[in-house]
Scaffold this motif. Structure first.
Motif, PDB file in Angstrom:
ATOM      1  N   SER A  13     -12.481  -4.888  -0.857  1.00  0.00           N
ATOM      2  CA  SER A  13     -11.829  -4.713   0.434  1.00  0.00           C
ATOM      3  C   SER A  13     -11.263  -3.313   0.506  1.00  0.00           C
ATOM      4  O   SER A  13     -10.943  -2.696  -0.495  1.00  0.00           O
ATOM      5  CB  SER A  13     -10.724  -5.754   0.615  1.00  0.00           C
ATOM      6  N   LEU A  14     -11.168  -2.814   1.725  1.00  0.00           N
ATOM      7  CA  LEU A  14     -10.701  -1.470   1.970  1.00  0.00           C
ATOM      8  C   LEU A  14      -9.682  -1.542   3.078  1.00  0.00           C
ATOM      9  O   LEU A  14      -9.918  -2.158   4.111  1.00  0.00           O
ATOM     10  CB  LEU A  14     -11.898  -0.611   2.379  1.00  0.00           C
ATOM     11  N   LEU A  15      -8.528  -0.939   2.863  1.00  0.00           N
ATOM     12  CA  LEU A  15      -7.468  -0.967   3.849  1.00  0.00           C
ATOM     13  C   LEU A  15      -7.067   0.468   4.127  1.00  0.00           C
ATOM     14  O   LEU A  15      -6.947   1.268   3.192  1.00  0.00           O
ATOM     15  CB  LEU A  15      -6.278  -1.755   3.271  1.00  0.00           C
ATOM     16  N   GLY A  16      -6.867   0.844   5.373  1.00  0.00           N
ATOM     17  CA  GLY A  16      -6.515   2.223   5.677  1.00  0.00           C
ATOM     18  C   GLY A  16      -5.530   2.311   6.814  1.00  0.00           C
ATOM     19  O   GLY A  16      -5.319   1.361   7.565  1.00  0.00           O
ATOM     20  N   GLY A  17      -4.913   3.457   6.936  1.00  0.00           N
ATOM     21  CA  GLY A  17      -3.985   3.689   8.019  1.00  0.00           C
ATOM     22  C   GLY A  17      -3.426   5.084   7.978  1.00  0.00           C
ATOM     23  O   GLY A  17      -3.604   5.820   7.003  1.00  0.00           O
ATOM     24  N   VAL A  18      -2.730   5.471   9.043  1.00  0.00           N
ATOM     25  CA  VAL A  18      -2.105   6.776   9.138  1.00  0.00           C
ATOM     26  C   VAL A  18      -0.751   6.698   8.469  1.00  0.00           C
ATOM     27  O   VAL A  18       0.073   5.849   8.809  1.00  0.00           O
ATOM     28  CB  VAL A  18      -1.974   7.220  10.611  1.00  0.00           C
ATOM     29  N   ASP A  20       1.611   9.392   8.007  1.00  0.00           N
ATOM     30  CA  ASP A  20       2.320  10.654   8.142  1.00  0.00           C
ATOM     31  C   ASP A  20       3.785  10.481   8.544  1.00  0.00           C
ATOM     32  O   ASP A  20       4.502  11.455   8.723  1.00  0.00           O
ATOM     33  CB  ASP A  20       1.596  11.582   9.125  1.00  0.00           C
ATOM     34  N   THR A  21       4.221   9.236   8.680  1.00  0.00           N
ATOM     35  CA  THR A  21       5.622   8.932   8.966  1.00  0.00           C
ATOM     36  C   THR A  21       6.048   7.772   8.070  1.00  0.00           C
ATOM     37  O   THR A  21       5.206   7.018   7.583  1.00  0.00           O
ATOM     38  CB  THR A  21       5.822   8.502  10.447  1.00  0.00           C
ATOM     39  N   PRO A  22       7.365   7.595   7.876  1.00  0.00           N
ATOM     40  CA  PRO A  22       7.815   6.433   7.099  1.00  0.00           C
ATOM     41  C   PRO A  22       7.372   5.107   7.722  1.00  0.00           C
ATOM     42  O   PRO A  22       7.069   4.156   7.008  1.00  0.00           O
ATOM     43  CB  PRO A  22       9.340   6.577   7.104  1.00  0.00           C
ATOM     44  N   GLU A  23       7.287   5.070   9.055  1.00  0.00           N
ATOM     45  CA  GLU A  23       6.835   3.853   9.731  1.00  0.00           C
ATOM     46  C   GLU A  23       5.377   3.555   9.412  1.00  0.00           C
ATOM     47  O   GLU A  23       4.979   2.408   9.243  1.00  0.00           O
ATOM     48  CB  GLU A  23       7.025   3.966  11.251  1.00  0.00           C
ATOM     49  N   GLY A  24       4.544   4.607   9.326  1.00  0.00           N
ATOM     50  CA  GLY A  24       3.137   4.421   8.979  1.00  0.00           C
ATOM     51  C   GLY A  24       2.976   3.899   7.567  1.00  0.00           C
ATOM     52  O   GLY A  24       2.159   3.019   7.303  1.00  0.00           O
ATOM     53  N   ALA A  27       3.894   0.280   7.537  1.00  0.00           N
ATOM     54  CA  ALA A  27       2.838  -0.557   8.125  1.00  0.00           C
ATOM     55  C   ALA A  27       1.735  -0.828   7.103  1.00  0.00           C
ATOM     56  O   ALA A  27       1.234  -1.954   7.002  1.00  0.00           O
ATOM     57  CB  ALA A  27       2.258   0.120   9.368  1.00  0.00           C
ATOM     58  N   ILE A  28       1.358   0.188   6.335  1.00  0.00           N
ATOM     59  CA  ILE A  28       0.336  -0.011   5.300  1.00  0.00           C
ATOM     60  C   ILE A  28       0.851  -0.981   4.240  1.00  0.00           C
ATOM     61  O   ILE A  28       0.132  -1.870   3.792  1.00  0.00           O
ATOM     62  CB  ILE A  28      -0.080   1.333   4.672  1.00  0.00           C
ATOM     63  N   GLN A  29       2.122  -0.826   3.843  1.00  0.00           N
ATOM     64  CA  GLN A  29       2.693  -1.730   2.845  1.00  0.00           C
ATOM     65  C   GLN A  29       2.741  -3.159   3.366  1.00  0.00           C
ATOM     66  O   GLN A  29       2.458  -4.105   2.633  1.00  0.00           O
ATOM     67  CB  GLN A  29       4.092  -1.267   2.421  1.00  0.00           C
ATOM     68  N   ARG A  30       3.057  -3.338   4.666  1.00  0.00           N
ATOM     69  CA  ARG A  30       3.050  -4.698   5.262  1.00  0.00           C
ATOM     70  C   ARG A  30       1.654  -5.296   5.207  1.00  0.00           C
ATOM     71  O   ARG A  30       1.485  -6.477   4.905  1.00  0.00           O
ATOM     72  CB  ARG A  30       3.544  -4.656   6.706  1.00  0.00           C
ATOM     73  N   ASP A  31       0.639  -4.472   5.486  1.00  0.00           N
ATOM     74  CA  ASP A  31      -0.743  -4.955   5.413  1.00  0.00           C
ATOM     75  C   ASP A  31      -1.096  -5.372   3.989  1.00  0.00           C
ATOM     76  O   ASP A  31      -1.762  -6.388   3.772  1.00  0.00           O
ATOM     77  CB  ASP A  31      -1.718  -3.880   5.901  1.00  0.00           C
ATOM     78  N   HIS A  63       3.050   8.166  -0.303  1.00  0.00           N
ATOM     79  CA  HIS A  63       3.942   7.048  -0.607  1.00  0.00           C
ATOM     80  C   HIS A  63       3.365   6.222  -1.760  1.00  0.00           C
ATOM     81  O   HIS A  63       2.155   6.085  -1.891  1.00  0.00           O
ATOM     82  CB  HIS A  63       4.089   6.187   0.653  1.00  0.00           C
ATOM     83  N   GLN A  64       4.226   5.660  -2.572  1.00  0.00           N
ATOM     84  CA  GLN A  64       3.804   4.791  -3.669  1.00  0.00           C
ATOM     85  C   GLN A  64       3.707   3.368  -3.129  1.00  0.00           C
ATOM     86  O   GLN A  64       4.707   2.804  -2.697  1.00  0.00           O
ATOM     87  CB  GLN A  64       4.832   4.852  -4.812  1.00  0.00           C
ATOM     88  N   TYR A  65       2.511   2.789  -3.123  1.00  0.00           N
ATOM     89  CA  TYR A  65       2.298   1.450  -2.592  1.00  0.00           C
ATOM     90  C   TYR A  65       2.243   0.441  -3.730  1.00  0.00           C
ATOM     91  O   TYR A  65       1.981   0.789  -4.869  1.00  0.00           O
ATOM     92  CB  TYR A  65       0.996   1.398  -1.785  1.00  0.00           C
TER      93      TYR A  65
END
Length: 168
Positions: A13-18, A20-24, A27-31, A63-65
């Protein structure tokens, strides 16, 4: 842009997102958290050792995920569907693409006795050309040196055909 790649049994599986902000990043961490809970609900497992984060772009916060309680390691390059993604520099991809057709041409030269156009052209079209064209729209060679590297594979095939040796 940040991609995280996780491999489970039997598929990837591949997950991606922008990012460039703490909110972005959040969002990736929530996914990733949703993905982890889905895996647990379905009694599946990720091989977290094979999960990597690929940070792309200038404004990436790097960011460290985490996946569950484990932090995901980062990677400089990942291969997806045979295409090497590495900070979107495609010279390395061109070198990888040219390597396999060159070896196939060597095998053709050793194993096919005929050098006629009627024999070599269909073999080239079936065995070599697909490797040169696979995902070319994505990794399109932008530099002259990369295009020449790929063209040399075609010149080598041309040299194999009786009567066309002088063209390359």
């Amino acid at each position: 842009m940040t991609w995280t790649r996780g491999q489970s049994v039997p598929s990837a599986s591949l997950l991606g997102g922008v990012a460039d902000t703490p909110e972005g990043c959040a969002a990736i961490q929530r996914d990733l958290d949703r993905l982890e809970s889905w895996v647990e609900r379905n009694l599946m497992k990720f091989n977290k050792g094979k999960c990597r984060v690929l940070h792309l772009g200038r404004n990436n916060l790097k960011h460290q995920y985490r996946l569950g309680v484990d932090l995901l390691g980062s990677s400089f390059a990942e291969k997806d569907l045979g295409v090497l993604v590495d900070k979107l520099s495609m010279s390395q991809q061109c070198a990888l693409v040219a390597k396999k057709p060159r070896s196939i041409l060597g095998c053709i030269k050793k194993s096919v006795a005929s050098r006629s156009r009627k024999v070599i052209l269909p073999v080239y079209s079936a065995l070599v050309r697909p490797h040169l064209e696979y995902c070319v729209q994505f990794w399109a060679p932008q530099f002259k040196k990369d295009r020449e590297l790929l063209e040399r594979v075609q010149w080598r095939a041309t040299k194999m055909i009786r009567g066309l040796e002088h063209l390359s």
